[in-house]
Structure formats: structure tokens, C-alpha cells
Write an enzyme that holds these catalytic residues in place. Structure first.
Site, PDB file in Angstrom:
ATOM      1  N   ASP A   1      38.789  42.190  44.645  1.00 48.15           N
ATOM      2  CA  ASP A   1      39.284  41.530  45.849  1.00 48.15           C
ATOM      3  C   ASP A   1      40.793  41.766  45.895  1.00 48.15           C
ATOM      4  OD1 ASP A   1      39.575  40.074  48.181  1.00 48.15           O
ATOM      5  OD2 ASP A   1      38.384  38.369  47.505  1.00 48.15           O
TER       6      ASP A   1
HETATM    7  C1  NOJ Z   1      40.417  38.628  50.525  1.00 44.65           C
HETATM    8  C2  NOJ Z   1      39.046  38.066  50.772  1.00 44.65           C
HETATM    9  O1  NOJ Z   1      38.678  37.219  49.715  1.00 44.65           O
HETATM   10  C3  NOJ Z   1      37.981  39.141  50.934  1.00 44.65           C
HETATM   11  O2  NOJ Z   1      36.786  38.520  51.332  1.00 44.65           O
HETATM   12  C4  NOJ Z   1      38.427  40.184  51.915  1.00 44.65           C
HETATM   13  O3  NOJ Z   1      37.408  41.138  52.109  1.00 44.65           O
HETATM   14  C5  NOJ Z   1      39.693  40.830  51.380  1.00 44.65           C
HETATM   15  N1  NOJ Z   1      40.729  39.802  51.272  1.00 44.65           N
HETATM   16  C6  NOJ Z   1      40.189  41.979  52.249  1.00 44.65           C
HETATM   17  O4  NOJ Z   1      40.724  41.505  53.427  1.00 44.65           O
END
Ligand code: NOJ
Length: 749
Positions: free
Chosen positions: A285
Site C-alpha cells: 500500500d
Molecule cells: C492507500 C489506500 O489504503 C489504498 O486502498 C489505495 O489503493 C492506495 N492508497 C492508492 O491510492
């Protein structure tokens, strides 16, 4: 995470799974020998630096020149957040024409519940209990996003969530493992398409794993799930999605039992890769590699980069940990180049399968025509219609369109085009969104009076004189309540789940005008609405319904569509009950309708209270159970029977029953089958959903139905850590929600 597993155990789990289900695929993402040969051929030409570059993902979305040099050097394998097809083509052109090996980029975006055409939030989609419709929605999202050059979405989110304080509950399918797994498969098939072509967008199943169990429902908080809970509740939707061919997976932010997911060898390497054979791409993430330093799980970026690679991560989103440190780690011998080769293979395999080498560019002249296509809007509207849940109806609904003369529309969500799209709807545009107010005005020209009462949900007002005056003149009052998009989603957890601001006061005020009142709630979570129910004749729960929410709701309110959504999550009476979910284990002292605090005299002593598991002030039951939802018609189940009394472990249970539409309207019922394993090597949930399906019936129609439940679907990981069906007595219910029906008994031997 408890490392209680050993290799023998892993093998045992695997073989049981395989004997119950189909044979493990050679490649879970569908790569054949030709794809592998292509991957090896590209890999063989790459320098160590170029390999590491493929493992680096950056957020673009600005000036292409910023990353041009890095692209030429092969230092970027993927970008996210660029949605301009002209710029996407330019990024690709630099990679294809100006970098040494011409490896295309994977262009990613959070396309979560639609791209331009926005569908209901995923929790609302789950309320449809309609995987085919959900697949269609994901396909629409893929058609629109790929037409603008996006070939990878960070969806579906498969986090089981049982605490509505958690803002990201909006992004998943709710509390149930079985429902979540079916929605997971549907979305993977929709995004990726049944046939790989340039409209395929790689799905990314996230967040691996346990993220939805954040302590206290506070986002990013620690989780403490045992291996058995992971295997029985949290992992199965991911496994189902891997089996459905999901091409990529994202690790989560949380630490479970002290181990951050991005450094968790057990879940990524042992379970995902080892047991399930996943050969897709694992991405972190956003900076979750770097955040392992904040967790106190690594001293610096070099340390956490090594830990993430060791755990089985292939691509680093926005930490620059791999890019900055892997070369040095290889040179020092701390990391083997073979581990890097493996990661790069996983990335290239996805790029080859998506056909990016042949089709790196998008046709910039064609993309606009695809956005908001009429059939996309129709699918979004149908999804919003199926996702709305009727929670109360004293007979006021459906409204008769022929008899209304003056409709009062009020409340902060009546005309909130951005907010009805919900969280993670970056690309949905306000001017394409049809609000309930707009839909009602279009349908009943000159008959709608709009007095918002409150302009936003948190606003406080003492008096509602203007609304009251209009209510007295109206023949029906439609009140649109809820929470704006910003109150749910990532980092947007809440500790109080009542309607905010003076919304409850607004509802109570209009009720006092003596006219029929219908409340519609749009929200990212199940709010605690018990105190509001007496103040309306009917209540429709729409979650955030997306672009076509307005016409969908108008159709339901005026009877063109009969509501059929069911709660994908338990609705609490008060936030203090959280977490409360239907498939809880039985305690040694189950609640038995004992006296509540306000039912006994103040002078009564301790002994007059029951010694069972409940809250003295709120009992043990929710406001609405999982799977619940009313219809304008009524359904009756009868003649439920099983084909046998005793089954073997490889048998299939055939459940027969008859379902009748006993009311006045045509309608669809979501039939649900629940099972309870009475005695196990560990305590078992009081009920578990094992099957659901929608059945459409005309008034007076009765249909005989049969449902098949494979006995192997009753397997769970018991005391010995092995997934299997334990012999013994079971109960089975066929009903319209998780709290209804009479159980039948059967045995497994
Ligand atoms: C953080 C989030 O937790 C995740 O779900 C998302 O896909 C990513 N950022 C990318 O934006």
C-alpha cells in the site's frame, strides 16, 4: 500473526482444499508456457538496476517531464494517479521508445466503484446480493477506465469489517466471509473481463490482510487476529479472488499481532504464494513499506526494503525503498538477485498478460465516447435500485404518482451531487450526477417544493420554521438524510454513529406537521438510526448510491421498482454494541431475553439481572440483523426439506422449499441459506451464510426451488489447524434474513 503453522500443516490444509475444490492451477493468473518464455526472455536482457526499476511505483498526475529521465533509465515500473490519456501515452512513449528495453508501464488508478459512471459504494453493491450485477458494474468501470489508458485498478477491497466506526467499511462487502467472497469473484471477473483484451484492467485484491479488524474501528490501528480467525474468516475471500484469477494483491497498513503486513512472510510468502500458488504481482500500500519504520518494525528504509522483499513483496508504492536500497543489498549479499528476479517475473507476467507490450497506447480520440454511455448509466441505476434497503414501511410506500400534488423535499442529502457518489469516486463528476431532487423535479414538474432545512449534515439549527410551513402545505414529505462522502472512507472513522447535526431534529419536526414522512438515508456505513425510526412512516437505506442514485430512489419511492436490497452488515442500535455480527460464536452464557436496566425498579439488587452475555441497557440484539430488508410485497417460505438426514463428507446437500409471493406487488426476494455446526473441536458460529440467490415472483406466484450445498463447504480450520469438515450434527435455515426461519437438522458422518 502467530507462526503456529508448520510445513506439514500447510500441506495438509492444501490437500484438503484441493480435494474439495478444483485442482490448483499451474498459474493462478493464467500464464502459459509462451508467456513464461516471453518473461524469461525479457528478464535475461535486464541489468540489476533495470530489474529494480520495475519494482518501483510512483504517483504521477503532474508534469510528464518530472519523471521523463527516470523512465528513460528504466527506474519506474508503474505509475498511479494519471488519468489524462494524452499524458499516459506520453509516459508510455518514453518507456517504449527511449528506454533501453522498451518495457511498458502499468498505469494504475483507484477505480473503486466505477470510473466516471459511479456505482453505489461497495457496501451498497454488497446489499444487492447480486454478483452478476456487480460483475456488470466492474465491467463498466473497466470499459471506461481502460478507454483512457488505465489498465490496473486497486479494487476490490476484501476486508471483512464488523465495526461500523471504521470509515473504510464503505469500501468493502461488509461483515460476512461468504458474501464477500462472491462479490470478490464478481469484481475480479468484471475488471479483468472473461477474455483478456485491451478492455481488461488488472484487479488488485486488498488489503492483505485483516485491515478491517482495526482495534476500536480506528483506521490504521493494530489488529490481533489469530491464525485460525484469519483462515476461517478473513482469508477465504482473498483465496476465492485468487482462484477467480485476480492478477495483483496489495498488502495492508496494519500490523497483526505485531507484524506489519508488508513485512509478513507468513501471510504473503507462505499462505498466498505457497498454499494458494499465487503467481501475480504483490504491491505494497502507499508507503506501507516506509511505515514499517513508524511501526517500529525496521530501523530505516534499507532495513524495511529488505524485510518487504523477504516477505514476498514485488512492487513498492511510493516508499522508494526498493529503488534506493536493493542494489546495495544485493551487492552486500544481504539479498539474493534470485529474489529480485522472482519479483520482476511477477510484474512482467502481468504486463505480458495484459498485452501491454503490443498495445501500450490508448486511442485518445475514442475514450470520451465510452464515458457515461447510456448502458453504463442504466447499469449504475439498476445497481442503485437493487442496493437500496427498505428498513421500515408502515404502508406509506410506495407513493402513488397519480395522487401527489405537492411533494416537500428536504434534508442535506436531497441535492448533494458530490456526496451521493461516496468515498473513492475521484473521477465521477458532479454535473453528471442525478440527485433525488433533480430526479423528482424532472418527474413531477411544478409539484416539488425544496426546502433543504440543513445544507450539510453537521449543521445545527434551532428551528425549522421554513420547512414546517412547507410541510403543512405538502401532501408528502421526503427527507434525505445521512452523511457526506467525506465522513467515511480512508482515515475517516467515527466514534458516534447517530445522524449528525440537527438531522434527527429535522425529521422529528416534519413528523409533527402530521403529513406522511419518508426518510431516505445515504451514508457510507450503517448509522445508528433507532431514535429516528418513530419519526418516519418509511425508511429507505441507500448507502451512497452513485451517479444515478436520484432516479433509482425516485423509482423506488413511487413504486416503479420494488426494493430488494438486504443488509450486508448488522445495523446497531447504539455504537457501544460494536462489534456485533450475526455469525458470532456461542458463549457459555447465551442471552435469553433477560431484563434490561430500565425495566427493573431502581432499588432492585444485582441478583435481579440475568447472568448472561448482554448489555444491561441495550440487550444483545441489533436494530436490524444481517440479510434483512423489506419489500412492498411479502414472501412466504414453506416445505423446507433436505434430501437426506445423514451425509458423507463428499456429498452435496439438496435443500428443497417453496417460495411464494403473498402480497400485491411483483418483487425479488434474496433467499438465504444458513448453517450451524452444533459441536466442533472449537466453538463455532451460531450461523454461517452458505448460499444466497435472488428469486423474482409475480403476486400470487409460488415456486418450488432447490439449493445445493456441498458438504465440503462446511469445512473450517479446527483445533488441529487443519481445514476439514468435522462429523456431527448441524442445523440449516432457509430464510429471508439471518434472524428468521426454523432450523432443520442433519448429520455429517
Ligand atoms: C492507500 C489506500 O489504503 C489504498 O486502498 C489505495 O489503493 C492506495 N492508497 C492508492 O491510492
Amino acid at each position: 500473526m502467530k507462526h503456529i503453522r508448520n510445513l506439514t500443516l500447510a500441506t495438509a490444509i492444501c490437500s484438503v482444499l484441493l480435494s474439495c475444490q478444483e485442482k490448483k492451477a499451474e498459474s493462478t493468473i493464467g500464464a502459459d508456457a509462451a508467456v513464461e518464455a516471453r518473461v524469461e526472455q525479457i528478464l535475461s536482457q535486464m541489468t540489476l538496476a533495470e530489474k529494480i526499476g520495475q519494482m518501483n511505483q510512483v504517483s504521477a498526475g503532474g508534469d510528464v517531464a518530472i519523471y521523463a529521465d527516470a523512465l528513460r533509465k528504466g527506474q519506474i515500473g508503474s505509475i498511479l494517479n494519471e488519468v489524462d490519456p494524452v499524458k499516459i501515452n506520453e509516459y508510455q512513449r518514453i518507456c517504449m521508445e527511449e528506454s533501453r528495453l522498451g518495457i511498458p508501464l502499468l498505469v494504475a488508478r483507484d477505480v473503486i466503484h466505477g470510473y466516471h459512471t459511479v456505482f453505489p459504494i461497495p457496501l451498497g453493491l454488497a446489499a444487492t446480493f447480486d454478483p452478476a450485477l456487480v460483475e456488470e458494474g466492474a465491467r463498466v468501470a473497466a470499459l471506461e477506465a481502460t478507454a483512457q489508458g488505465i489498465r490496473w485498478t486497486f479494487s476490490p477491497m476484501l476486508d471483512i469489517a464488523r465495526d461500523p466506526r471504521w470509515g473504510r467499511i464503505a469500501e468493502g462487502s461488509g461483515e460476512d466471509t461468504f458474501l464477500d467472497a462472491r462479490m470478490a469473484e464478481a469484481m475480479v471477473h468484471g475488471y479483468q473481463g472473461r477474455e483478456a483484451d485491451t478492455t481488461s484492467m488488472a484487479a488488485c485484491i486488498k488489503h492483505f490482510v485483516g485491515y478491517g479488524a482495526a482495534e476500536g474501528g480506528r483506521d490504521y490501528n493494530s489488529t490481533f487476529l489469530t491464525e485460525r480467525q484469519l483462515r476461517n474468516v478473513y482469508l477465504p475471500p482473498f483465496e476465492a479472488a485468487v482462484k477467480a484469477g485476480a492478477m495483483t494483491l496489495m498488502t495492508s497498513f496494519n500490523d497483526n499481532d505485531g507484524v506489519p503486513s508488508t513485512g509478513n512472510t507468513f501471510v504473503v510468502k507462505d499462505v498466498l504464494r505457497g498454499e494458494w500458488g499465487f503467481d501475480g504481482l504483490v504491491v505494497t500500500d502507499w508507503n506501507s513499506m516506509g511505515e514499517m519504520i513508524a511501526h517500529g518494525f525496521g530501523v530505516d528504509r534499507k532495513d524495511v526494503a529488505e524485510k518487504a522483499l523477504e516477505a514476498g513483496v514485488d512492487m513498492d508504492m511510493m516508499t522508494y525503498g526498493f529503488l534506493s536500497h536493493l542494489e546495495e543489498l544485493v551487492r552486500s549479499g544481504a539479498v539474493k538477485e534470485s529474489a529480485i528476479n522472482q519479483a520482476v517475473r511477477n510484474i512482467l507476467r502481468v504486463k505480458v498478460l495484459l498485452g501491454l507490450f503490443e498495445h501500450p497506447y490508448v486511442d485518445v480520440t475514442a475514450g470520451d465516447a465510452v464515458q457515461y454511455a447510456p448502458e453504463h448509466l442504466a447499469a449504475a441505476q439498476k445497481s442503485a435500485e437493487e442496493s437500496a434497503i427498505l428498513l421500515k414501511n408502515d404502508g406509506v410506500l410506495p407513493l402513488n404518482p397519480a395522487s401527489v400534488r405537492n411533494i416537500l423535499v428536504t434534508g442535506p442529502m436531497a441535492d448533494a451531487p458530490h456526496d451521493q457518489l461516496g468515498t473513492w469516486a475521484f473521477d465521477g463528476q458532479k454535473n453528471h450526477t442525478v440527485t433525488p431532487l433533480a430526479a423528482l423535479q424532472a418527474r413531477f414538474p411544478g409539484k416539488v417544493t425544496y426546502v433543504p432545512g440543513l445544507t450539510y449534515s453537521r449543521e445545527k439549527r434551532e428551528r425549522f420554521d421554513d420547512v414546517m410551513a412547507a410541510a403543512r402545505r405538502a401532501d408528502v414529505v421526503l427527507v434525505f438524510l445521512g452523511e457526506e462522502a467525506i465522513l467515511s472512507g480512508e482515515a475517516h472513522s467515527l466514534a458516534d454513529l447517530n445522524l449528525k447535526g440537527s438531522q434527527s431534529e429535522l425529521l422529528a419536526a416534519v413528523k409533527s406537521a402530521g403529513k406522511p414522512v419518508v426518510a431516505t438515508v445515504m451514508a457510507g456505513r450503517p448509522l445508528t438510526i433507532e431514535r429516528d425510526l418513530p419519526n418516519c412512516g418509511a425508511l429507505l437505506y441507500a448507502f451512497h448510491p452513485g451517479t444515478m442514485g436520484g432516479p433509482a430512489l425516485a423509482n423506488i419511492l413511487f413504486g416503479d421498482v420494488n426494493p430488494s436490497g438486504k443488509t450486508p452488515i448488522t445495523f446497531l442500535r447504539t455504537v457501544g454494541q460494536a462489534p456485533l455480527y450475526y455469525s458470532h460464536n456461542m458463549t457459555g452464557r447465551p442471552y435469553n431475553n433477560e431484563t434490561l436496566l430500565d425495566e427493573i425498579p431502581a432499588e432492585a439488587g444485582q441478583t435481579s439481572l440475568g447472568n448472561t452475555s448482554y448489555y444491561l441497557d441495550y440487550g444483545a440484539y441489533p436494530l436490524f440483523p444481517f440479510g434483512y430488508g423489506l419489500s412492498y410485497t411479502s414472501f412466504s417460505y414453506s416445505g423446507v426439506s433436505l434430501d437426506r438426514e445423514v451425509y458423507g463428507k463428499d456429498d452435496v446437500i439438496t435443500v428443497s422449499f417453496s417460495l411464494a409471493n403473498t402480497g400485491q406487488y411483483e418483487g425479488e426476494e434474496v433467499v438465504q441459506v444458513y448453517v450451524r455446526d452444533l459441536v466442533g473441536s472449537i466453538t463455532r458460529p451460531v450461523k454461517e451464510l452458505k448460499h444466497f440467490e435472488r428469486v423474482a415472483l409475480r403476486p400470487g406466484e409460488r415456486r418450488s426451488l432447490q439449493v445445493q450445498i456441498p458438504v465440503c463447504s462446511l469445512a473450517f480450520v479446527g483445533l488441529d489447524g487443519i481445514k476439514k469438515v468435522e462429523p456431527g450434527e448441524f442445523q440449516l435455515w432457509v430464510a429471508g434474513d439471518s434472524a428468521s426461519g426454523d432450523p432443520l437438522s442433519f448429520k455429517v458422518q
